[in-house]
Write an enzyme that holds these catalytic residues in place. Sequence first.
Site, PDB file in Angstrom:
ATOM      1  N   GLU A   1       0.778  -1.232   0.000  1.00 27.56           N
ATOM      2  CA  GLU A   1       0.000   0.000   0.000  1.00 27.56           C
ATOM      3  C   GLU A   1       0.817   1.293   0.000  1.00 27.56           C
ATOM      4  O   GLU A   1       0.355   2.303  -0.526  1.00 27.56           O
ATOM      5  CB  GLU A   1      -0.938  -0.003   1.236  1.00 27.56           C
TER       6      GLU A   1
ATOM      7  N   SER B   1     -43.713 -37.055  38.029  1.00 28.66           N
ATOM      8  CA  SER B   1     -43.220 -37.540  39.331  1.00 28.66           C
ATOM      9  C   SER B   1     -41.876 -36.960  39.727  1.00 28.66           C
ATOM     10  O   SER B   1     -41.428 -37.156  40.861  1.00 28.66           O
ATOM     11  CB  SER B   1     -43.127 -39.071  39.307  1.00 28.66           C
TER      12      SER B   1
END
Length: 795
Positions: free
Chosen positions: A83, A450
Amino acid sequence: MKRLFKMAALMMFLGVSGMAIMLYIISLDLPDHTSLKQYSPELSTRVFLKNGDKLCEYASEKRYFIPIERVPRKLINAFLAAEDKRFYKHMGLDLARISMSMINNLQNIHLGKRPQGASTITQQVARIFLIKSNEISYIRKIKEAILSYRIESTLSKNEILELYLNQIYLGMGSYGVAAAANVYFDKTVSALTIAECSYLASLAKGASNYHPINNRKRALARRNWLINRQLRDGFIGKKEAMAALQEDLLVIPPKKNVTAEYFSEEVRKYLMEKFPSSSLNREGLIVRGTLDTRFQDCAYRALRHGLENVDRKFGWKGPIRTLNLRDSDKSDKIVDQLKAVPAPPGSLGLKKAVIMKKSKKEATLITEDGETGKIAEDDVKWAKNLKQGDVILVSTSKNGRFAIRQVPLVQGAIVVIEVNTGRILALQGGYDFAMSEFNRATQALRQCGSAFKPFVYLAALENGFSPNSVINAEPMEIDTGAAELWKPKNYHGSSIEKTTLRRALERSINTATVRIACELGIDKIAKMARLFGIFENMPKLFSFALGAGETTLLKMTAAYAMMANGGKRITPTMVDYVQDKRGRLIYKMGGPKYDALVPFNAGTPPRLSDNREQIINAQSVYQMISILEGVVQRGGGWQAKSLGIPFGGKTGTSNESRDVWFMGITPDVAVGVFVGFDDHSKSLGKNATGASIALPIFIDFMGKIKKFLVAKPFKIPEGIRLKKVDLETGGPPSGSAATIMEAFKDDEGENEQLPVMGNVNKLRELISEKMPQDLQDTIAQPSNEAAPLSILGVY
């Protein structure tokens, strides 16, 4: 000549003045570049586990901030070569590069090509942070130039580079080099090779153009070009360049060490309650989750396997699709057709395959990976309508053959809680999160059957009953104010005259449970349910004593955890602590603390203080734990005896077998399992019970994780003494009858067996003798309340 000179001077003056005025006007509208000194990027919140594994992250942008001093030089060099190789030499603008760009652009205009840029890294920072526009225009370029000069005057080169490397988008949802290194290579930036650094730097020009899979050739060409450029510019040596060029471009997605989407989503919801959404998605919080990957992996596999087994009983649903195959079709063509068939939701971990040939006893197939093989004979019989061309799901069976699989319709959940802290060690809220995000561990309200009974019996133990109290278990009728009397029945309609409290729960006798509830009064049971967090306001209905109420698996597992720890209050939690992005502690889990030594005298061992609330008598809790161990040894949980570790548990089955449960406890963990269809009206089958469906999942899970637990008995609290008694009568041992060691409180006489009132008529007689007639008449009137009270309940 003088006139021409004056005219030229005037034109130059006007040009320079005009340019100065234009620059001044443009600069008036520019954003404040000094704001970059307070750079605070949007960072991912990450959830880590105790072993250091990353579980998940929440973010609007996937970004991990990394200081410039921690970025390796080879990665910086790669970006500079790609860059801005003169980054450390210019003041924001590279004039030589701009000149070359202008010449090239004149040629590009003639050729009809897109103009080239000459932006420096500083200009890119100005555009990304301040201008926030990709518009191609000279005005934007002028703005960038002005801001770049100002930025260079305000920030150091390394500060500018730090902004750039943390903010730039590098594809696949990653922002900044740290996130990109993780997404593409499952590495930290310090572990990247020169080739990998070069590839990441090449993405700055346009990540989608160099996708490592979709545009692999372009990606490799761009990476190799950048490697050669680094060699030319002196960033790397020839030997390093040659090695980097030989390296393949291999994308390695981040490892998924555990499947825990349901847990991750619950953590996100929890954090959303504690912190603003902006903090969660942008401020880079570090979260320590409670999940144990060992337990979660075992829970995930046990639940999926169990649900697949249950679903198999309902038969084969048929193929995903049927392909039109010809005998002349080549395998490559068949595999391509197979790959084009979408995989159904929930098929994670399974392979698609197509049937090539089928006989009565055998079928051959080819998978989407190109593997060929045969299907097990039992599967061919099970999938009766299987034919050539059918696309199915398969897994590899133990004998090397392929086994047919299908995504089950039945659902379920499993939760594992550390009993002393409330930390959730595992949570799987369904068969597959991609198939359904509804969490059946935390969101589904289901009848617990239960599995609720232990809290009824615990209330009895708290109110004068002992484990060997004799209970009348004969059939009974209860007036609930409805048109018909309620007649509770036992499983399979069995009838029992009397039994002890222990054996009533071990055998899950409904009639005995209801008689205990009648003796206690429903208020005491409702209080027990509230104490343990099962129901906040339980309706005053006796059917709730048998588990008719709806609750979540998480609440029920937490209740059993509090029973396992001796009756200490805990709160289920998924988060140990939260830190901000700088590592400062901003939240810590509440709950039990063991951080203070109780003063002690010489010769007395030190002990840690425990600030947990004791919600119920520890002696009563231990008696219940002992009974739950009996459920495993002699009751509905007998199949789990083979595990060979001390634990207690209870099955649960709702009306018409719509919901089945198993709750298990050890001194360290509580485990809850639930199975049922999301459609509450659908039954799991005529003979489906917690013992036949939920318990096998529990056994599978515990069989895998027991190696991580210490096999130890439950702690016996002070005030409990053990005495040998007859198993069935609860009295002194007699002859060759089976005996057990029963747990009695110090103030209980083991031979004092307290009977419960025998039947409704005797109770009515007692009420008529003791209660004024006008009150009897009031009670006898039908009730219009949502929760009608029977005459027994009032008593």
